[in-house]
Scaffold this motif. Sequence first.
Motif, short mmCIF file in Angstrom:
data_model
loop_
_atom_site.label_atom_id
_atom_site.label_comp_id
_atom_site.label_asym_id
_atom_site.label_seq_id
_atom_site.Cartn_x
_atom_site.Cartn_y
_atom_site.Cartn_z
N LEU A 133 0.83 -1.20 0.00
CA LEU A 133 0.00 0.00 0.00
C LEU A 133 0.86 1.25 0.00
O LEU A 133 0.54 2.24 -0.66
CB LEU A 133 -0.94 0.01 1.21
CG LEU A 133 -2.22 -0.81 1.08
CD1 LEU A 133 -3.01 -0.75 2.37
CD2 LEU A 133 -3.06 -0.31 -0.08
N ALA A 134 1.97 1.19 0.75
CA ALA A 134 2.84 2.36 0.83
C ALA A 134 3.48 2.64 -0.53
O ALA A 134 3.60 3.80 -0.94
CB ALA A 134 3.91 2.13 1.89
N TRP A 136 2.18 1.99 -3.33
CA TRP A 136 1.13 2.47 -4.23
C TRP A 136 0.67 3.87 -3.84
O TRP A 136 0.55 4.76 -4.67
CB TRP A 136 -0.04 1.46 -4.18
CG TRP A 136 -1.22 1.83 -5.01
CD1 TRP A 136 -1.21 2.50 -6.20
CD2 TRP A 136 -2.58 1.54 -4.72
NE1 TRP A 136 -2.47 2.64 -6.68
CE2 TRP A 136 -3.35 2.06 -5.79
CE3 TRP A 136 -3.24 0.89 -3.67
CZ2 TRP A 136 -4.73 1.96 -5.82
CZ3 TRP A 136 -4.61 0.78 -3.73
CH2 TRP A 136 -5.35 1.31 -4.79
N LEU A 137 0.39 4.06 -2.53
CA LEU A 137 -0.24 5.31 -2.09
C LEU A 137 0.70 6.27 -1.37
O LEU A 137 0.30 7.36 -1.01
CB LEU A 137 -1.42 4.99 -1.16
CG LEU A 137 -2.56 4.17 -1.78
CD1 LEU A 137 -3.52 3.71 -0.70
CD2 LEU A 137 -3.29 4.98 -2.84
N VAL A 143 -1.97 5.99 5.31
CA VAL A 143 -1.79 4.70 4.64
C VAL A 143 -1.63 3.59 5.67
O VAL A 143 -2.18 2.48 5.51
CB VAL A 143 -0.58 4.75 3.69
CG1 VAL A 143 -0.36 3.39 3.05
CG2 VAL A 143 -0.81 5.80 2.61
N LEU A 146 -4.98 2.74 6.89
CA LEU A 146 -5.70 1.96 5.89
C LEU A 146 -5.25 0.49 5.93
O LEU A 146 -6.07 -0.44 5.94
CB LEU A 146 -5.45 2.55 4.49
CG LEU A 146 -6.10 1.79 3.34
CD1 LEU A 146 -7.62 1.82 3.44
CD2 LEU A 146 -5.66 2.36 1.98
#
Lengths: 271, 401
Positions: A133-134, A136-137, A143, A146
């Motif tokens: 996720l990190a 990607w975002l 994050v 999330l």
Amino acid sequence: MSSDTATPAPPTDTPTAPQGERSRSSRRVSRDDLGLLLGLPALCAVLLGGWAVWRATAELDDIEARSLAWGLLVQLFGEHLLLTALSAAAVVLTAIPLGIALTRPAARRAAPAVVTVANFGQAAPAIGILILLAMWLGFGVPVAVLALSLYAFLPVLQNTIVGLQGVDQTLVEAARGMGMSRWSVLGRIELPLALPVIMAGVRTALVLAVGTAAFATFINAGGLGSVITTGLYLFRNSVLISGGLLIAVLALLVDWAGRVLELVATPKGMR
Amino acid sequence: MTTTEPTPTTDAGPESVSGAEIVFDQVTKSYSAQGKPAVDSLSLTIPAGQIVMFVGPSGCGKTTSLKMINRLIDPTSGTITIGGKDVRSQDPDDLRRQVGYVIQGGSLFPHMTVAQNIALVPGLLRWDKKRITDRVEELLDLVGLDPVRYRDRFPRELSGGQQQRVGVARGLAADPPVILMDEPFGAVDPITRQRLQDELMSIQSELKKTIVCVTHDIDEAIKLGDRILILQEHAQIAQYDTPEAILSAPANEFVEDFVGSGSALKSLSLTRVEEVELTEWTTATVGEPVGPVLERARAARQKSVVVLDQRRRPVDWVNIRALTGETVPAPVDEARDLHQIDHRATLNDALDTMLVSAYAGVIVTGRRDQYVGVATFEAVTALITARNEAARQAQEDADEQ
């Protein structure tokens, strides 16, 4: 996973008291619960106190003293708690409504599929989700929240579904037959009766989140995890162990808070 | 207190007290397009103020028929009217608030107190607080539970019979003209069931509601019903008549089989205890000095005394030798079975209860559980003998003609 999230885990520290003891003693908090309610904070106090005495008296080198500075630890403690609280809140606000929706007649058939998807979040390694996720975002607290929420989503969703499905259907029909609207049956009958099971899920989510929040440091989101990594990188075992101990104590306290929540949430007539 | 009638709801008018007529007109319910419907064009009139029992084998559509009255199930075709009003013309929630609903085991909400359970429908109808509190009290009294003791209890702190009583009180709460009951006494033991049936009949004799009750127990149907509807598969009416007519003239083989053998014994269920000549028994009130009580008992040549509480409800039945103290004591074990029956109970129940009684008799209670007298074994057998004699006479007269 499903079997141990569905019901509150029986207390393990008093093997002499059978489960039936809980149902017989009415209204008041049973002996098992009392042991846990008082015993856990006491244990935490002993651990924390012992560590504080060591921290105050031990001879620390420069690096140790800096990484275990009181002010820094309090700040990290706060960050850790905030991560846990934010992700738990996010899970409660999303998983419970979704669980409610999936037990309504119109969406009932979709429940198994959604639970399977939620299972992915649980089955994938927490650190994997966090890093992916990190990438990607981007890095940072949102994050991390999330990622933790995805990880802790399943127990709350599953317990909401199981809890609502476990409500005696004759009671639901009785309520409908008396002229209560669907919403009022949900709010006044189904949710109160399912609440103990839902709260057990919330407690599981809290414990998962508090443990997993240790990884948040990898994506620059703070928390007590950084104490552990500092200890690892700089070969200071005292720092490493301190970090582990503090996270463990925090996890126990969060678990305790979850148990209190569960107890408070159980309607009076059902204790 | 004991003779007050329930206050009629102000918005529903006086006729609500005496129930409303329910009419089924060509009602059909099918769950799938193909296959036979669960209920196939049922037409039926349920007179206002009567208890009508729906009986039949499982799967005959009796519960489906019941649930169509309050629209828990909507019919595929046909109309059902309550007091002349088509149920489908009303909002289902509004309709259900005006129809009492009592189901097996009481189905009380475990997280609400007894009072909260009973107050639910009045709350939905937005009665004011004072009125609800008074109503709860009145209803608990009506079903024989002391409001002060039971109001704030949770359902799991009650016995099965008490839960069922609260269930009945909840069904009556908003004083609906029509009450639907789905196997109301199926989940309790036979002795409690018998007592609950008796109480329901006393309540009904006061309130005169229209009660539709589903049961699979033909004996219960014979005992409670003003009329019995016996259903075959697909809710085809096998017979719809009074219990007497069904017992004496079953319409077809199905009814005969369903009613079963021993209809002479079953007719014991048609005679009420109130027809038995009751014996005056010596009574004492809790707290009364023992001396005069013993004197009265000796004068009446009775070896035991029925102990009543302040509201004249029997609480104990003791041998005079046990009365050794200054005053008549309250019973030690409140939950003890007292071998008492309601005056509306059947001879069948009375004989049943006598078999386990220590005194070859049963205490008979009237309205609100108040003491009326004692039915002895001799009195009951005398009545049966007289009945049989009369029946034989009638038979002989009929044969001679």
